[in-house]
Write a protein that holds these residues in place. Structure first.
Motif, PDB file in Angstrom:
ATOM      1  N   GLY A 295     -12.986 -47.430 -92.218  1.00 60.37           N
ATOM      2  CA  GLY A 295     -13.416 -48.550 -91.163  1.00 60.37           C
ATOM      3  C   GLY A 295     -14.469 -48.027 -89.958  1.00 60.37           C
ATOM      4  O   GLY A 295     -14.114 -46.984 -89.376  1.00 60.37           O
ATOM      5  N   LEU A 296     -15.226 -48.702 -89.637  1.00 57.46           N
ATOM      6  CA  LEU A 296     -16.084 -48.449 -88.413  1.00 57.46           C
ATOM      7  C   LEU A 296     -15.156 -48.138 -87.163  1.00 57.46           C
ATOM      8  O   LEU A 296     -15.531 -47.108 -86.416  1.00 57.46           O
ATOM      9  CB  LEU A 296     -17.461 -49.430 -88.110  1.00 57.46           C
TER      10      LEU A 296
ATOM     11  N   ARG B 284     -28.310 -53.391 -97.380  1.00 53.67           N
ATOM     12  CA  ARG B 284     -28.213 -54.938 -96.857  1.00 53.67           C
ATOM     13  C   ARG B 284     -29.186 -55.616 -97.211  1.00 53.67           C
ATOM     14  O   ARG B 284     -30.104 -55.504 -97.895  1.00 53.67           O
ATOM     15  CB  ARG B 284     -28.050 -55.105 -95.272  1.00 53.67           C
ATOM     16  N   GLU B 285     -28.748 -57.150 -97.109  1.00 54.57           N
ATOM     17  CA  GLU B 285     -29.627 -58.097 -97.653  1.00 54.57           C
ATOM     18  C   GLU B 285     -31.092 -57.878 -96.726  1.00 54.57           C
ATOM     19  O   GLU B 285     -32.168 -58.495 -97.329  1.00 54.57           O
ATOM     20  CB  GLU B 285     -29.339 -59.547 -97.376  1.00 54.57           C
ATOM     21  N   ASP B 286     -31.178 -57.598 -95.457  1.00 53.54           N
ATOM     22  CA  ASP B 286     -32.298 -57.250 -94.839  1.00 53.54           C
ATOM     23  C   ASP B 286     -33.174 -55.879 -95.345  1.00 53.54           C
ATOM     24  O   ASP B 286     -34.007 -55.701 -94.549  1.00 53.54           O
ATOM     25  CB  ASP B 286     -32.080 -57.315 -93.279  1.00 53.54           C
ATOM     26  N   GLY B 287     -32.602 -55.371 -96.198  1.00 51.84           N
ATOM     27  CA  GLY B 287     -33.202 -54.039 -96.703  1.00 51.84           C
ATOM     28  C   GLY B 287     -32.985 -52.847 -96.023  1.00 51.84           C
ATOM     29  O   GLY B 287     -33.196 -51.850 -96.426  1.00 51.84           O
TER      30      GLY B 287
ATOM     31  N   TRP C  51     -30.628 -49.681 -95.186  1.00 50.71           N
ATOM     32  CA  TRP C  51     -29.563 -48.841 -95.896  1.00 50.71           C
ATOM     33  C   TRP C  51     -28.548 -48.314 -94.966  1.00 50.71           C
ATOM     34  O   TRP C  51     -29.022 -47.718 -93.770  1.00 50.71           O
ATOM     35  CB  TRP C  51     -30.410 -47.573 -96.553  1.00 50.71           C
ATOM     36  N   LEU C  52     -27.446 -48.486 -95.334  1.00 52.89           N
ATOM     37  CA  LEU C  52     -26.370 -47.980 -94.289  1.00 52.89           C
ATOM     38  C   LEU C  52     -25.294 -47.063 -95.204  1.00 52.89           C
ATOM     39  O   LEU C  52     -25.141 -47.142 -96.609  1.00 52.89           O
ATOM     40  CB  LEU C  52     -25.602 -49.034 -93.790  1.00 52.89           C
TER      41      LEU C  52
ATOM     42  N   ARG D 249     -21.822 -49.060 -92.199  1.00 47.90           N
ATOM     43  CA  ARG D 249     -21.116 -50.378 -92.539  1.00 47.90           C
ATOM     44  C   ARG D 249     -20.012 -50.693 -91.775  1.00 47.90           C
ATOM     45  O   ARG D 249     -19.298 -49.619 -91.570  1.00 47.90           O
ATOM     46  CB  ARG D 249     -21.084 -50.582 -93.739  1.00 47.90           C
ATOM     47  N   PRO D 250     -19.363 -51.681 -91.394  1.00 50.12           N
ATOM     48  CA  PRO D 250     -18.100 -52.077 -90.769  1.00 50.12           C
ATOM     49  C   PRO D 250     -16.964 -51.555 -91.628  1.00 50.12           C
ATOM     50  O   PRO D 250     -16.050 -51.166 -91.075  1.00 50.12           O
ATOM     51  CB  PRO D 250     -18.132 -53.364 -90.683  1.00 50.12           C
ATOM     52  N   ASP D 251     -17.050 -51.832 -93.004  1.00 50.55           N
ATOM     53  CA  ASP D 251     -15.943 -51.394 -93.891  1.00 50.55           C
ATOM     54  C   ASP D 251     -16.346 -49.845 -94.426  1.00 50.55           C
ATOM     55  O   ASP D 251     -15.603 -49.521 -95.345  1.00 50.55           O
ATOM     56  CB  ASP D 251     -15.990 -52.375 -94.945  1.00 50.55           C
TER      57      ASP D 251
END
Length: 152
Positions: A72-73, A134-137, A139-140, A57-59
């Protein structure tokens, strides 16, 4: 997979489990999480910094096996691009999901067994990955701690 030989606690899952526990973490989520860990393994073996960075994830927060905290990324990317391509090890590395605990349907704590196999012997790490969906399913990796296992 729970390799401790004890019964799994509520919310704890492995790919061997088929039925959901209180609707938290279905088999598709477990398989998706295992694919992320398999991609970590592949990108580490291939010293593929860019492929590795797509998993965050970016954060994200990453703590290396030697205790360096990366917030952070951008910080994770700077470190990974500098270190991973030059990483020196002779042998192979394997990653195995040994425990998955769903904290919420979209948040999982994933314990991993990381083993570096070389001619000199094996060394082990015990990463903990907190992953979010994420909302699109997808995993990160969100908050990760890599810990060296010392013998003795």
């Amino acid at each position: 997979m729970n390799t401790q030989g004890s019964p799994m606690e509520a919310g704890t899952r492995s790919s061997e489990d088929i039925d959901g526990i209180d609707g938290i973490g279905d088999i598709d989520d477990i398989k998706a999480i295992e694919r992320v860990v398999a991609t970590v393994e592949r990108t580490q073996r291939d010293k593929d910094a860019e492929g590795f960075l797509t998993l965050f994830r970016p954060d994200a927060l990453w703590t290396t096996g030697h205790g360096k905290v990366l917030l952070g990324l951008d910080a994770i990317a700077e470190f990974t691009r500098a270190v991973l391509p030059q990483a020196a090890w002779d042998g192979d590395v394997t990653y195995e999901v040994i425990h998955t605990q769903f904290l919420r349907p979209d948040v999982a704590a994933v314990k991993v067994r990381q083993v570096y196999h070389s001619a000199e012997g094996e060394t082990e790490g015990a990463p903990l990955y907190v992953m979010t969906k994420r909302e699109d399913g997808r995993w990160l990796l969100h908050a990760c701690q890599n810990t060296e296992v010392r013998s003795g």
